[in-house]
Design an enzyme around this catalytic site. Structure first.
Site, PDB file in Angstrom:
ATOM      1  N   GLU A 264       0.841  -1.203   0.000  1.00 17.50           N
ATOM      2  CA  GLU A 264       0.000   0.000   0.000  1.00 17.50           C
ATOM      3  C   GLU A 264       0.876   1.252   0.000  1.00 17.50           C
ATOM      4  OE1 GLU A 264      -3.463   2.007   2.873  1.00 17.50           O
ATOM      5  OE2 GLU A 264      -2.150   0.425   3.644  1.00 17.50           O
ATOM      6  N   LYS A 322      -9.752   2.244  -2.727  1.00 16.01           N
ATOM      7  CA  LYS A 322     -10.197   1.677  -1.450  1.00 16.01           C
ATOM      8  C   LYS A 322     -11.599   2.166  -1.118  1.00 16.01           C
ATOM      9  CE  LYS A 322      -8.587   1.094   3.328  1.00 16.01           C
ATOM     10  NZ  LYS A 322      -7.535   1.467   4.312  1.00 16.01           N
ATOM     11  N   CYS A 376      -5.342  -2.827   2.971  1.00 24.48           N
ATOM     12  CA  CYS A 376      -5.148  -2.717   4.415  1.00 24.48           C
ATOM     13  C   CYS A 376      -6.394  -3.095   5.213  1.00 24.48           C
ATOM     14  CB  CYS A 376      -4.667  -1.311   4.772  1.00 24.48           C
ATOM     15  SG  CYS A 376      -4.075  -1.129   6.468  1.00 24.48           S
TER      16      CYS A 376
END
Length: 499
Positions: A264, A322, A376
């Protein structure tokens, strides 16, 4: 041990509070990295007795909350780490964050204790079912926070394979059944307690069926790269080239793989401004698809935390933004109301933080197939993994666990990743900035990994996909139906165990 709850209830209030907080902390030893699941079972069994023996509902509820405060305070101790990255600005928030997070999570358990006392006083098993409901609710409300679920203690054991049937909450149900069975034995309900223990033990023995099939010799070769960029240096312009060059050097070593995966925000520059760098990245990948994390800005001015799939020639083949953002870390809830106060979240962006992505399906990896993209925090939400009609080839998780420090947080995050692989029957490629990066097979086994804090790249063959598990096919609904049925049965029949 049978009179332990009675002795606890006889203590002065302040001392009882401290003992229960300590007992909750002991229960937290079942979570990674300690993985001492018996500590969780024994501590919960004591809590069951305390909740049932309390003189009043108020005392019972406060006892459950106190235990939960210790459990979550110990299990979530890593929550202070993000505030210590910039101590001068955020360090003062660290103790408040831990106390508020632990106390808030414990409130879900306190509500479970209140409902149990109101609906089935003295019923230890009914209280256990209410705890399962509390953990399920905690996973969903206010965007959800399913971290340190009671079911996570089984990840290193054979019982973790049951997640393929009912997800993490089935494992939580198993946890409370094990704790209740022990409490029942202590309270002279030996036969039902031993029956449940025998069933759980037999199930664990039956599930020891080994790992998923080994990867084929011609399976795609995946290179996972871990640069180990400390969070306090990661966004420092002076170190930008240091960490990018580290990634490039690790990527360009050895044979050419079929896929390269970086973590990430591996490239600490907006995607809008890296056109000159794409040739450098393409040269390192040597024609292999390269997946990397980066931030980007769209035409409307929104900022996104993104995963990019780059093909040969430096061509951007796919972008995933995301979707499930971290409250107060990546965006501020109710930001319009408090923007004038100057809060922007730990992400450090101007304005109100990131914008959630809209796409809900897969990214395509050239030569490999569809992958479920996870960035994440998204890897902790079991119920959000099922995306799109097609069966994907793998789970692809990139993360920056530097936020979590070098202790419990990264290992707990890794444990949850292993559960996602089991639930979906899919291998997972996990690339973490500071670790733990890993290749995980479809039964949750770690095939290879890079240690926490390591600077390395590993080449691993992609493990095969298993037949679609029930959880991947139907999600939470079958388990929810079973839990509703059990709740009604034990409510209407008023199963009460010894006071």
């Amino acid at each position: 041990m049978a009179d332990t709850p009675a002795r606890l209830m006889a203590l002065p209030g302040w001392l009882r509070f401290l003992v229960l907080v300590g007992a909750g902390a002991v229960a937290g030893l079942g979570q990674a990295p300690f993985d001492l699941w018996p500590a969780t079972i024994v501590s919960l069994a004591i809590l069951f007795g305390v909740q049932a023996r309390a003189d009043t509902t108020k005392v019972a509820v406060f006892a459950v909350w106190s235990f939960g405060l210790g459990y979550f305070g110990f299990s979530l101790r890593w929550i202070v780490e993000p505030f210590l990255v910039d101590v001068a600005r955020h360090g003062w928030m660290a103790p408040f964050a831990l106390v508020l997070m632990a106390g808030g999570a414990a409130l879900f358990w306190a509500v479970a204790g209140w409902l149990a006392r109101r609906m089935a006083p003295g019923g230890m098993l009914f209280f256990g079912l209410m705890l399962v409901w509390a953990e399920l609710t905690r996973s969903l409300v206010l965007t959800g926070f399913p971290w340190a679920l009671l079911g996570h203690i089984w990840v290193p054991t054979a019982l973790a394979q049951l997640a393929a049937f009912g997800g993490p909450h089935l494992l939580t149900l198993i946890t409370v059944l094990a704790a209740w069975s022990l409490a029942a034995v202590w309270h002279n309900k030996i036969f039902p307690g031993l029956i449940v223990l025998a069933v759980l033990g037999g199930g664990a023995a039956f599930l020891r069926i080994g790992p998923a099939p080994e990867p084929r010799a011609d399976a795609p070769l995946v290179r996972i790269v871990q640069p180990n960029a400390p969070q306090h240096l990661k966004w420092n312009p002076a170190y930008r080239d240091v960490f990018v060059n580290r990634l490039v050097d690790l990527t360009g070593q050895g044979a050419v793989p079929d896929l390269v995966v970086w973590p990430e925000t591996a490239v600490p520059t907006l995607l809008n401004y890296i056109q000159s760098d794409l040739s450098l990245l393409d040269g390192a990948a040597r024609g292999a698809p390269l997946v990397f994390g980066i931030q980007r800005q769209d035409a409307t001015g929104g900022f996104f935390n993104s995963m990019v799939v780059m093909g040969p020639g430096g061509v951007i083949r796919d972008i995933y933004d995301k979707r499930h953002l971290v409250p107060f870390g990546e965006y501020i809830p109710g930001a319009r109301l408090i923007a004038d106060m100057g809060f922007t979240g730990l992400a450090g962006l101007v304005g109100t933080g990131f914008t959630p992505g809209a796409q809900e399906e897969h990214v395509m990896i050239p030569g490999i197939g569809p992958a479920v993209p996870l960035i994440c925090y998204e890897g902790i939400f079991a119920e959000e993994i099922n995306r799109g009609p097609a069966r994907p080839r793998l789970l692809l998780l990139i993360t920056n666990d530097a936020w979590f420090g070098q202790a419990a947080g990264p290992y707990q995050h890794l444990a949850q990743a292993r559960l996602r692989a089991i639930e979906q029957g899919l291998p997972m490629v996990r690339a973490a900035n500071t670790g733990v990066s890993a290749m995980i097979d479809a039964k949750g086994r770690i095939i290879d990994q890079i240690a926490l804090g390591g600077v390395a790249a590993i080449d691993v063959r992609l493990p095969p996909v298993l037949p679609t598990p029930p959880y991947a096919r139907w999600g939470e609904w079958p388990f929810a139906a079973v839990l509703i049925l059990l709740t009604f049965v034990f409510y209407f029949r008023r199963f009460r165990f010894p006071d």
